[in-house]
Motif scaffolding. Structure first.
Motif, PDB file in Angstrom:
ATOM      1  N   LEU A 152      -6.250   5.546  -3.929  1.00 24.36           N
ATOM      2  CA  LEU A 152      -7.077   4.687  -2.993  1.00 24.36           C
ATOM      3  C   LEU A 152      -7.821   3.558  -3.493  1.00 24.36           C
ATOM      4  CD1 LEU A 152      -8.744   8.040  -1.273  1.00 24.36           C
ATOM      5  CD2 LEU A 152      -6.986   6.553  -0.356  1.00 24.36           C
ATOM      6  N   TRP A 153      -7.712   3.597  -4.716  1.00 25.17           N
ATOM      7  CA  TRP A 153      -8.523   2.304  -5.472  1.00 25.17           C
ATOM      8  C   TRP A 153      -7.653   0.942  -5.023  1.00 25.17           C
ATOM      9  CZ3 TRP A 153      -6.253  -1.711  -8.237  1.00 25.17           C
ATOM     10  CH2 TRP A 153      -5.152  -1.655  -8.711  1.00 25.17           C
ATOM     11  N   TYR A 154      -6.595   1.165  -4.649  1.00 29.11           N
ATOM     12  CA  TYR A 154      -5.688   0.068  -4.436  1.00 29.11           C
ATOM     13  C   TYR A 154      -6.095  -0.746  -3.090  1.00 29.11           C
ATOM     14  CZ  TYR A 154      -1.663  -3.127  -4.445  1.00 29.11           C
ATOM     15  OH  TYR A 154      -0.692  -3.886  -4.754  1.00 29.11           O
ATOM     16  N   ILE A 155      -6.694   0.086  -2.030  1.00 29.75           N
ATOM     17  CA  ILE A 155      -7.396  -0.555  -0.790  1.00 29.75           C
ATOM     18  C   ILE A 155      -8.349  -1.818  -1.010  1.00 29.75           C
ATOM     19  CG2 ILE A 155      -9.465   0.897  -0.705  1.00 29.75           C
ATOM     20  CD1 ILE A 155      -6.948  -0.055   2.120  1.00 29.75           C
ATOM     21  N   MET A 194      -6.365  -1.851  11.022  1.00 27.43           N
ATOM     22  CA  MET A 194      -5.530  -1.499  10.185  1.00 27.43           C
ATOM     23  C   MET A 194      -6.060  -0.958   8.839  1.00 27.43           C
ATOM     24  SD  MET A 194      -2.197  -1.820  10.270  1.00 27.43           S
ATOM     25  CE  MET A 194      -1.646  -2.397   8.670  1.00 27.43           C
ATOM     26  N   LEU A 195      -7.273  -1.360   8.621  1.00 29.49           N
ATOM     27  CA  LEU A 195      -7.917  -0.769   7.331  1.00 29.49           C
ATOM     28  C   LEU A 195      -7.808   0.719   6.952  1.00 29.49           C
ATOM     29  CD1 LEU A 195      -9.574  -1.356   4.966  1.00 29.49           C
ATOM     30  CD2 LEU A 195     -11.763  -1.438   6.449  1.00 29.49           C
ATOM     31  N   PRO A 196      -8.075   1.402   8.288  1.00 30.59           N
ATOM     32  CA  PRO A 196      -7.881   2.934   7.760  1.00 30.59           C
ATOM     33  C   PRO A 196      -6.505   3.473   7.876  1.00 30.59           C
ATOM     34  CG  PRO A 196      -8.618   2.546  10.238  1.00 30.59           C
ATOM     35  CD  PRO A 196      -8.789   1.519   9.514  1.00 30.59           C
ATOM     36  N   THR A 224       1.100  -1.309   0.217  1.00 35.81           N
ATOM     37  CA  THR A 224       0.099   0.088  -0.089  1.00 35.81           C
ATOM     38  C   THR A 224       0.818   1.347   0.059  1.00 35.81           C
ATOM     39  OG1 THR A 224      -0.254   0.033   2.382  1.00 35.81           O
ATOM     40  CG2 THR A 224      -1.947  -1.091   1.299  1.00 35.81           C
ATOM     41  N   ILE A 225       2.229   1.044   0.228  1.00 35.50           N
ATOM     42  CA  ILE A 225       2.973   2.245   0.321  1.00 35.50           C
ATOM     43  C   ILE A 225       3.877   2.213  -1.252  1.00 35.50           C
ATOM     44  CG2 ILE A 225       5.094   3.246   1.252  1.00 35.50           C
ATOM     45  CD1 ILE A 225       4.127   2.257   3.790  1.00 35.50           C
ATOM     46  N   CYS A 259      -2.373   4.268   1.440  1.00 37.95           N
ATOM     47  CA  CYS A 259      -2.458   4.574   0.069  1.00 37.95           C
ATOM     48  C   CYS A 259      -2.314   5.847  -0.304  1.00 37.95           C
ATOM     49  CB  CYS A 259      -3.644   3.858  -0.457  1.00 37.95           C
ATOM     50  SG  CYS A 259      -3.897   2.113  -0.235  1.00 37.95           S
ATOM     51  N   PHE A 260      -3.118   6.811   0.489  1.00 40.26           N
ATOM     52  CA  PHE A 260      -3.274   8.261  -0.037  1.00 40.26           C
ATOM     53  C   PHE A 260      -1.870   8.860   0.119  1.00 40.26           C
ATOM     54  CE2 PHE A 260      -4.401  12.715   1.272  1.00 40.26           C
ATOM     55  CZ  PHE A 260      -4.679  13.111  -0.024  1.00 40.26           C
ATOM     56  N   ILE A 261      -1.410   8.852   0.930  1.00 40.66           N
ATOM     57  CA  ILE A 261       0.029   9.446   1.380  1.00 40.66           C
ATOM     58  C   ILE A 261       0.839   9.188   0.095  1.00 40.66           C
ATOM     59  CG2 ILE A 261       2.011  10.114   2.937  1.00 40.66           C
ATOM     60  CD1 ILE A 261       0.052   9.753   5.382  1.00 40.66           C
ATOM     61  N   SER A 262       1.078   7.631  -0.028  1.00 44.93           N
ATOM     62  CA  SER A 262       1.973   7.220  -0.818  1.00 44.93           C
ATOM     63  C   SER A 262       1.637   7.647  -2.207  1.00 44.93           C
ATOM     64  CB  SER A 262       2.101   5.912  -0.943  1.00 44.93           C
ATOM     65  OG  SER A 262       2.393   5.291   0.469  1.00 44.93           O
ATOM     66  N   GLY A 263       0.182   7.761  -2.534  1.00 44.98           N
ATOM     67  CA  GLY A 263       0.041   8.386  -3.888  1.00 44.98           C
ATOM     68  C   GLY A 263       0.568   9.791  -3.983  1.00 44.98           C
TER      69      GLY A 263
END
Length: 196
Positions: free
Chosen positions: A123-126, A163-165, A44-45, A171-175
């Motif tokens: 965020l799609w990756y979640i 861990m979900l949030p 996710t990173i 995902c968001f920060i890495s994007g």
């Protein structure tokens, strides 16, 4: 004439196809890291950062609403067809649609809006992880069948419900980080595309 210019043309769809393919190849290649359990949550990173570089290049070709949305749907469909479930189809559509609106609000030439769109799109990756939390026991059994109990136990230990949030934030920060990195790497392309 102006009306037609806002409609997606064949060249727009070709660009969507090309950059979706590049993004998917990066995602699939990096996903092999998950053979080592600890890398699974770290994707996710890793994936949003790596994927955001071609995504930012894609944004220099994006001047019409719908292109980002189509790319998100493609992500979801491919993930679904490769056995990742249908959650990515939902997250791909929603995240990409919001990213499309963000990019449009900057008239597809705002650098800050482009970076924000990159974060939101990521965020799609979640969707790849939702089964762990929504159908925990069934997913656990599925992982056992594919990789064995030792792997499954280690794998599931990384995913308590809280861990979900955290993964969503990753995902968001890495994007965003990938978007900033992509913007720096592709500086010349951004200037040519008129993105400030």
């Amino acid at each position: 004439m102006e009306k037609n210019s806002n409609k997606l043309q064949a060249k727009d769809l070709v660009n969507v196809g090309i950059y979706s393919a590049i993004y998917l190849v990066i995602t699939v290649l990096l996903s092999f890291l998950s053979l080592v359990p600890i890398f699974h949550p770290l994707l996710t990173i890793i994936c949003p950062i790596a994927g955001s570089i071609p995504f930012m290049l894609f944004l220099t070709k994006t001047k019409k609403f719908g292109m980002i949305t189509i790319m998100g749907v493609i992500m979801g469909v491919v993930m679904m067809l490769t056995g990742m479930g249908y959650y990515c189809l939902i997250t791909g559509l929603v995240a990409a649609l919001i990213a499309d609106f963000i990019a449009k609000s900057g008239s597809y030439v705002g650098a800050k809006k482009s970076v924000l769109a990159s974060g939101v799109f990521s965020l799609w990756y979640i969707g790849n992880y939702l089964a762990v939390f929504i159908t925990r026991e069934a997913h656990y059994q599925h992982v056992i069948e594919g990789y064995g109990k030792a792997y499954a136990d280690t794998y599931m230990s990384f995913y308590p419900n809280w861990m979900l949030p955290v993964l969503l934030i990753f995902c968001f920060i890495s994007g965003i980080v990938g978007g900033i990195l992509g913007k720096k790497i592709l500086k010349k392309h951004f200037k040519k595309a008129g993105i400030a």
